[in-house]
Scaffold this motif. Structure first.
Motif, PDB file in Angstrom:
ATOM      1  N   GLY A  81     -10.565  -3.784  -7.350  1.00 30.53           N
ATOM      2  CA  GLY A  81     -10.139  -3.918  -8.737  1.00 30.53           C
ATOM      3  C   GLY A  81      -9.671  -2.596  -9.309  1.00 30.53           C
ATOM      4  N   ALA A  82     -10.403  -1.513  -8.990  1.00 33.34           N
ATOM      5  CA  ALA A  82      -9.998  -0.183  -9.431  1.00 33.34           C
ATOM      6  C   ALA A  82      -8.678   0.221  -8.775  1.00 33.34           C
ATOM      7  N   CYS A  83      -8.543  -0.076  -7.493  1.00 36.24           N
ATOM      8  CA  CYS A  83      -7.329   0.277  -6.763  1.00 36.24           C
ATOM      9  C   CYS A  83      -6.119  -0.500  -7.287  1.00 36.24           C
ATOM     10  N   LEU A  84      -6.299  -1.782  -7.584  1.00 36.63           N
ATOM     11  CA  LEU A  84      -5.188  -2.583  -8.101  1.00 36.63           C
ATOM     12  C   LEU A  84      -4.733  -2.066  -9.459  1.00 36.63           C
ATOM     13  N   ALA A  85      -5.677  -1.650 -10.296  1.00 36.75           N
ATOM     14  CA  ALA A  85      -5.301  -1.080 -11.596  1.00 36.75           C
ATOM     15  C   ALA A  85      -4.429   0.158 -11.408  1.00 36.75           C
ATOM     16  N   GLU A  86      -4.817   1.026 -10.487  1.00 37.75           N
ATOM     17  CA  GLU A  86      -4.033   2.232 -10.222  1.00 37.75           C
ATOM     18  C   GLU A  86      -2.658   1.892  -9.652  1.00 37.75           C
ATOM     19  N   PHE A  87      -2.614   0.885  -8.792  1.00 41.39           N
ATOM     20  CA  PHE A  87      -1.343   0.467  -8.199  1.00 41.39           C
ATOM     21  C   PHE A  87      -0.386  -0.044  -9.266  1.00 41.39           C
ATOM     22  N   LEU A  88      -0.895  -0.846 -10.189  1.00 37.83           N
ATOM     23  CA  LEU A  88      -0.053  -1.393 -11.253  1.00 37.83           C
ATOM     24  C   LEU A  88       0.416  -0.294 -12.211  1.00 37.83           C
ATOM     25  N   ILE A  89      -0.449   0.674 -12.497  1.00 40.75           N
ATOM     26  CA  ILE A  89      -0.044   1.790 -13.351  1.00 40.75           C
ATOM     27  C   ILE A  89       1.121   2.542 -12.713  1.00 40.75           C
ATOM     28  N   SER A  90       1.091   2.677 -11.384  1.00 40.66           N
ATOM     29  CA  SER A  90       2.151   3.410 -10.692  1.00 40.66           C
ATOM     30  C   SER A  90       3.414   2.577 -10.510  1.00 40.66           C
TER      31      SER A  90
ATOM     32  N   LEU B  97     -11.753  -4.984 -15.856  1.00 36.25           N
ATOM     33  CA  LEU B  97     -11.124  -3.666 -15.824  1.00 36.25           C
ATOM     34  C   LEU B  97      -9.633  -3.736 -15.491  1.00 36.25           C
ATOM     35  N   THR B  98      -9.295  -4.427 -14.388  1.00 31.19           N
ATOM     36  CA  THR B  98      -7.903  -4.471 -13.939  1.00 31.19           C
ATOM     37  C   THR B  98      -6.991  -5.029 -15.029  1.00 31.19           C
TER      38      THR B  98
ATOM     39  N   ALA C  16      -8.182  -9.332  -7.374  1.00 31.74           N
ATOM     40  CA  ALA C  16      -8.772  -8.213  -6.639  1.00 31.74           C
ATOM     41  C   ALA C  16     -10.156  -8.599  -6.141  1.00 31.74           C
ATOM     42  N   ASP C  17     -10.419  -8.256  -4.903  1.00 30.56           N
ATOM     43  CA  ASP C  17     -11.715  -8.502  -4.272  1.00 30.56           C
ATOM     44  C   ASP C  17     -12.148  -9.963  -4.372  1.00 30.56           C
TER      45      ASP C  17
ATOM     46  N   VAL D 240       0.086 -10.685  -6.424  1.00 27.08           N
ATOM     47  CA  VAL D 240      -0.286  -9.346  -5.974  1.00 27.08           C
ATOM     48  C   VAL D 240      -1.799  -9.304  -5.846  1.00 27.08           C
ATOM     49  N   PHE D 241      -2.279  -9.135  -4.624  1.00 25.22           N
ATOM     50  CA  PHE D 241      -3.712  -9.120  -4.346  1.00 25.22           C
ATOM     51  C   PHE D 241      -4.134  -7.753  -3.819  1.00 25.22           C
ATOM     52  N   ALA D 242      -5.289  -7.297  -4.230  1.00 25.25           N
ATOM     53  CA  ALA D 242      -5.944  -6.147  -3.618  1.00 25.25           C
ATOM     54  C   ALA D 242      -7.247  -6.637  -3.002  1.00 25.25           C
ATOM     55  N   THR D 243      -7.444  -6.311  -1.738  1.00 31.62           N
ATOM     56  CA  THR D 243      -8.581  -6.832  -0.984  1.00 31.62           C
ATOM     57  C   THR D 243      -9.275  -5.708  -0.236  1.00 31.62           C
TER      58      THR D 243
END
Length: 235
Positions: free
Chosen positions: A23-32, A51-52, A136-137, A173-176
């Motif tokens: 979830g943290a990683c997906l948030a960063e990915f979307l910001i970028s 969070l995301t 996410a997750d 868009v999934f983060a796993t």
């Protein structure tokens, strides 16, 4: 610009126990890569503590981001976290009260089986209007993967309602977090069987994301290098 997220570390409901790695990683990915959801209608599955979705709604400028989960504990805590961050969200131009003609962040119930089988008209209408599905997750329970993949297929191929969103425009868009090879293989195989194309983001791209929510031990059990991000479209 500090975001407050309430968690319950010892709760039986894993959705509110913590902020999970992916979830943290997906948030960063979307910001970028804000163009993935900018000015679009977005639904998030299994949003957990929120969070995301809160970060994405505030910084990536979607038209409407609707966070979902299926337990009362998750939904109550998610709404609390939206309320706590409402002043920050408003400064970013996000309305949390469902006012039309404003960028919106909302939350609500969505149970995967009802989504996959079309048993809930409200859910079906929300899905038919969405352009992007986030999660996410959520790939960890083999008994739920079939239902999850069918949910993805419903969104990517939805022709319901009066939506002007075409199949070609829809994306998931999934983060796993990679925990078990067999579980991960089951997920990707079922996507293939359902006619869903899956493209994984290069690991180097993930490694170079801005470290806004750094993975540190012992809060995050796995390293950022264990997170995979994929985008999905209908073939």
């Amino acid at each position: 610009n500090i975001i407050g997220i309430r968690v319950y570390p010892h709760h039986n409901d894993v959705g509110i126990r913590k902020v999970w790695e992916a979830g943290a990683c997906l948030a960063e990915f979307l910001i970028s890569r804000p163009d993935l959801i900018r000015n679009k209608k977005v639904i998030e599955l299994g949003a957990g503590v929120g969070l995301t979705g809160i970060v994405a709604a505030g910084l990536c400028r979607p038209m409407h981001l609707h966070m979902t989960d299926c337990t009362e504990a998750c939904l109550d805590n998610m709404q609390h976290n939206i309320s706590v961050n409402e002043p920050w969200l408003r400064r970013q131009g996000v309305n949390v009260e469902g006012v039309e003609r404003c960028r919106q962040l909302t939350s609500g119930y969505l149970e995967w089986t009802e989504c996959a089988e079309g048993d809930n008209e409200t859910i079906a209408m929300e899905i038919s209007e969405a352009e992007v599905l986030l999660a996410a997750d959520v790939v960890y329970d083999t008994s739920q993967i079939s239902i999850l993949v069918r949910c993805v297929k419903v969104l990517l191929s939805s022709q319901q309602g009066s939506s002007s969103v075409t199949t070609e425009k829809r994306k998931a868009v999934f983060a796993t977090t990679f925990r078990n090879e067999k579980t991960f293989a089951l997920f990707t195989n079922q996507l293939r069987n359902e006619g869903i194309a899956c493209q994984f983001v290069d690991k180097e791209v993930i490694a170079n994301l801005p470290s806004i929510f750094p993975c540190y031990h012992p809060y995050f059990l796995q390293q950022r290098s264990d997170v995979r991000i994929c985008t999905m479209t209908a073939e």
